[in-house]
Design a protein around this motif. Structure first.
Motif, PDB file in Angstrom:
ATOM      1  N   GLY A 295       1.124  -1.187   0.034  1.00 42.77           N
ATOM      2  CA  GLY A 295      -0.350   0.516  -0.107  1.00 42.77           C
ATOM      3  C   GLY A 295       0.712   1.156   0.673  1.00 42.77           C
ATOM      4  N   LEU A 296       1.772   0.797   0.826  1.00 42.27           N
ATOM      5  CA  LEU A 296       2.680   2.593   0.340  1.00 42.27           C
ATOM      6  C   LEU A 296       3.429   2.573  -0.554  1.00 42.27           C
ATOM      7  N   PHE A 297       3.924   2.060  -1.195  1.00 41.66           N
ATOM      8  CA  PHE A 297       4.269   1.803  -3.349  1.00 41.66           C
ATOM      9  C   PHE A 297       3.418   1.859  -3.712  1.00 41.66           C
ATOM     10  N   ILE A 298       2.562   1.565  -4.343  1.00 45.02           N
ATOM     11  CA  ILE A 298       1.556   1.152  -5.102  1.00 45.02           C
ATOM     12  C   ILE A 298       0.441   1.524  -4.921  1.00 45.02           C
ATOM     13  N   PRO A 299       0.073   3.022  -6.008  1.00 46.56           N
ATOM     14  CA  PRO A 299      -1.037   3.311  -5.771  1.00 46.56           C
ATOM     15  C   PRO A 299      -2.064   2.873  -6.319  1.00 46.56           C
ATOM     16  N   ARG A 300      -2.893   3.002  -6.235  1.00 50.53           N
ATOM     17  CA  ARG A 300      -4.331   2.703  -5.918  1.00 50.53           C
ATOM     18  C   ARG A 300      -5.750   3.193  -5.506  1.00 50.53           C
ATOM     19  N   LEU A 301      -6.604   3.440  -6.180  1.00 51.74           N
ATOM     20  CA  LEU A 301      -7.460   4.261  -5.737  1.00 51.74           C
ATOM     21  C   LEU A 301      -9.073   3.592  -6.011  1.00 51.74           C
ATOM     22  N   LYS A 302      -9.195   2.580  -4.481  1.00 46.34           N
ATOM     23  CA  LYS A 302     -10.309   1.391  -4.696  1.00 46.34           C
ATOM     24  C   LYS A 302     -11.064   1.636  -3.930  1.00 46.34           C
ATOM     25  N   GLY A 303     -12.630   1.329  -3.747  1.00 46.66           N
ATOM     26  CA  GLY A 303     -13.866   1.599  -3.205  1.00 46.66           C
ATOM     27  C   GLY A 303     -14.539   2.594  -2.966  1.00 46.66           C
ATOM     28  N   HIS A 304     -15.830   2.353  -2.096  1.00 42.46           N
ATOM     29  CA  HIS A 304     -16.369   4.331  -2.363  1.00 42.46           C
ATOM     30  C   HIS A 304     -16.034   5.319  -1.490  1.00 42.46           C
ATOM     31  N   TYR A 305     -15.547   6.590  -1.434  1.00 36.94           N
ATOM     32  CA  TYR A 305     -15.105   7.779  -1.361  1.00 36.94           C
ATOM     33  C   TYR A 305     -13.312   7.672  -1.663  1.00 36.94           C
ATOM     34  N   ALA A 306     -12.989   7.083  -2.187  1.00 35.55           N
ATOM     35  CA  ALA A 306     -11.425   6.665  -1.891  1.00 35.55           C
ATOM     36  C   ALA A 306     -11.063   8.216  -2.964  1.00 35.55           C
ATOM     37  N   ILE A 307     -11.173   8.885  -3.832  1.00 36.96           N
ATOM     38  CA  ILE A 307     -10.556   9.999  -3.878  1.00 36.96           C
ATOM     39  C   ILE A 307     -11.024  11.058  -3.267  1.00 36.96           C
ATOM     40  N   SER A 308     -12.124  11.330  -3.054  1.00 34.98           N
ATOM     41  CA  SER A 308     -11.921  11.898  -1.842  1.00 34.98           C
ATOM     42  C   SER A 308     -11.331  12.231  -0.181  1.00 34.98           C
TER      43      SER A 308
END
Length: 519
Positions: A295-308
């Motif tokens: 999680g520290l080195f691989i960018p991911r934006l999964k799940g609800h409200y991840a971007i916010s």
């Protein structure tokens, strides 16, 4: 007595004329030829020496003015913040570069630097230790209760998937803070002083208002977190914790009368307390290291409200008062005037700031991992509901139910160190902001600046109470996001100005990157 002589050690040619008025020699005329006419003929080394001489002389002149009990005015002379001494004689206003004039007139500057500079002979690591300290004050802004609350919520909602946001956010913060430190090192003045001298009156007063607003907004989470911590650890009423926090801030700020390094040491102790408490709790839950590193080195934006939630993590990092504070703290080291010393100081301040920010990053990662690991286990219905609406206060209940009362006390101590140090650092930065924008005498600032910060904060926290802590912290975060450009844009302007810091100005890619990330 008329004198007109070129000095090869500086980039300006100065012509001065002195006359006798009222039994004293006063400046009656001065002419300075344009720097651009000589810029092409100077190599990078001579430019560096010129601007370093300007910075050192400006810093020396400012110290002398402060010793006389005033900043900006002394009799018929006025120093306008650019290092220029403005004299009024025969009805004419004449400007002279005080830094350049002192280079021509004074031959004992090197001896003065040896007496007051940070010349530490010996190994490089020993010289580095002379510059350690400002980074810890700066890093506490990223460990305040607002960041704690955001980290706890991100850990529950996304476990370790947003740790990469913290990593990239701290790299961005390091770039921003290095610009503020470089501005103070090269010019010898901090951001508030430069805003006061370079902008017209309506603009600078507007910047002053937003800077003070940002200080108050950044102090609110610290006071709220401290009051909650006293309630958790000592079972004190919320209002009593608020008053104790304010009294402790005034007491700890008194350490600056014994030197700023005492205050820096105290803040470093608070940071170590936070690190110790959270790592003790983290050792009890044992998060999976492979998922944490991923999680520290691989960018991911999964799940609800991840971007916010990712935006919330980033917005909680960059705070406006830190830009003023960092450019001020580097000047406390009374740097020598050679170009090599400026380069060494820039490297040393960058390294110590990177170390302090790395420690702050590790603590933030520990907080996210702690809530992410606990809330991922099979919990009771009540604990699951607590995780879904995790706040600073409910986190104490959750840790008590899952880890035991002793572990909950560790969390309370960490929150106490976070809130108290946050309130001290923000109030301390308010002193520099008021001094730079107002030019008041130092003892007046020591008395009035903490009141300007703490009184509105205490009123807001007293009205809000313990039931509205989360809402007040969120409102303060919104205010800080709004105020940030009013500090960041002047910093980019000054640090990119060739006529102000010469060869040390920002590269194009740095300014472009920051402006691209600013929205």
């Amino acid at each position: 007595l008329d004198a007109c002589s070129p000095n090869p050690s500086i980039s300006h040619y100065i012509c001065t004329s002195l006359c006798k008025q009222n039994g004293e020699l006063t400046l009656s005329a001065a002419c300075i030829l344009d720097w651009n006419g000589y810029k092409a003929s100077l190599d990078e080394k001579s430019q560096s020496q010129a601007y370093v001489s300007t910075r050192s002389a400006s810093q020396k002149a400012r110290r002398e003015m402060e010793e006389r009990g005033s900043i900006g005015r002394d009799g018929g002379q006025q120093q306008d913040g650019n290092g220029r001494a403005v004299a009024i004689a025969d009805g004419d206003v004449i400007e002279m570069e005080a830094a350049a004039a002192s280079t021509v007139a004074s031959s004992g500057q090197q001896g003065d630097d040896a007496a007051g500079g940070v010349h530490v002979q010996g190994p490089r690591w020993k010289r580095f230790l002379a510059y350690v300290g400002p980074g810890f004050l700066i890093s506490m802004a990223y460990l305040d209760p607002s960041n704690l609350q955001t980290d706890l919520q991100a850990g529950y909602s996304h476990r370790y998937e947003l740790l990469w946001v913290l990593l990239f956010g701290f790299i961005f913060v390091l770039i921003i803070q290095s610009l503020a430190a470089k501005l103070g090192i090269v010019t010898g003045r901090h951001l508030a002083e430069l805003c006061m001298s370079e902008y017209p009156k309506p603009v600078r007063y507007g910047l002053w208002f937003f800077a003070e607003l940002g200080v108050i907004a950044a102090t609110i989470p610290g006071v709220l977190g401290t009051a909650l911590a006293y309630n958790m650890v000592l079972d004190l009423p919320f209002w009593a914790g608020v008053l104790i926090c304010a009294a402790t801030v005034i007491l700890l700020l008194g350490l600056q009368s014994y030197g700023v390094r005492k205050l820096e040491f105290m803040i470093a102790v608070f940071m170590l307390i936070m690190a110790s408490c959270f790592f003790i709790e983290l050792s009890h839950v044992n998060p999976p290291m492979n998922e944490l590193i991923e999680g520290l080195f691989i960018p991911r934006l999964k799940g609800h409200y991840a971007i916010s939630d990712a935006v919330a993590l980033i917005s909680a990092l960059v705070v406006p008062h830190n830009l003023f504070l960092h450019s001020s703290l580097v000047s406390s080291r009374n740097l020598p005037s050679s170009s090599e010393a400026v380069k060494d100081a820039s490297v040393f301040f960058l390294l110590e700031n990177a170390f302090a920010l790395f420690l702050a990053l590790v603590i933030n990662v520990a907080i996210v991992s702690l809530s992410g690991t606990i809330c991922a286990d099979n919990l009771s219905l009540d604990d699951t509901n607590t995780c879904s609406s995790l706040t600073l206060k409910s986190a104490s209940v959750l840790f008590k139910n899952i880890l035991g009362r002793s572990r909950s006390i560790f969390y309370g101590l960490a929150l106490l160190a976070s809130g108290q140090s946050c309130a001290v650092v923000t109030t301390y930065s308010g002193q520099y902001i008021m001094q730079g924008f107002s030019g008041m005498r130092v003892f007046i600032i020591y008395l009035f600046a903490p009141c300007l910060t703490m009184v509105p904060t205490l009123i807001i926290c007293g009205i809000g109470g313990a039931l509205r802590v989360r809402q007040l912290i969120n409102i303060a975060a919104v205010i800080l996001s709004f105020v940030l450009p009013f500090a960041l844009v002047p910093l980019l302007k000054f640090s990119s100005c060739c006529s102000m810091i010469g060869p040390y100005k920002n590269s194009t890619w740095v300014s472009s990157l920051i402006l691209w990330l600013l929205p």
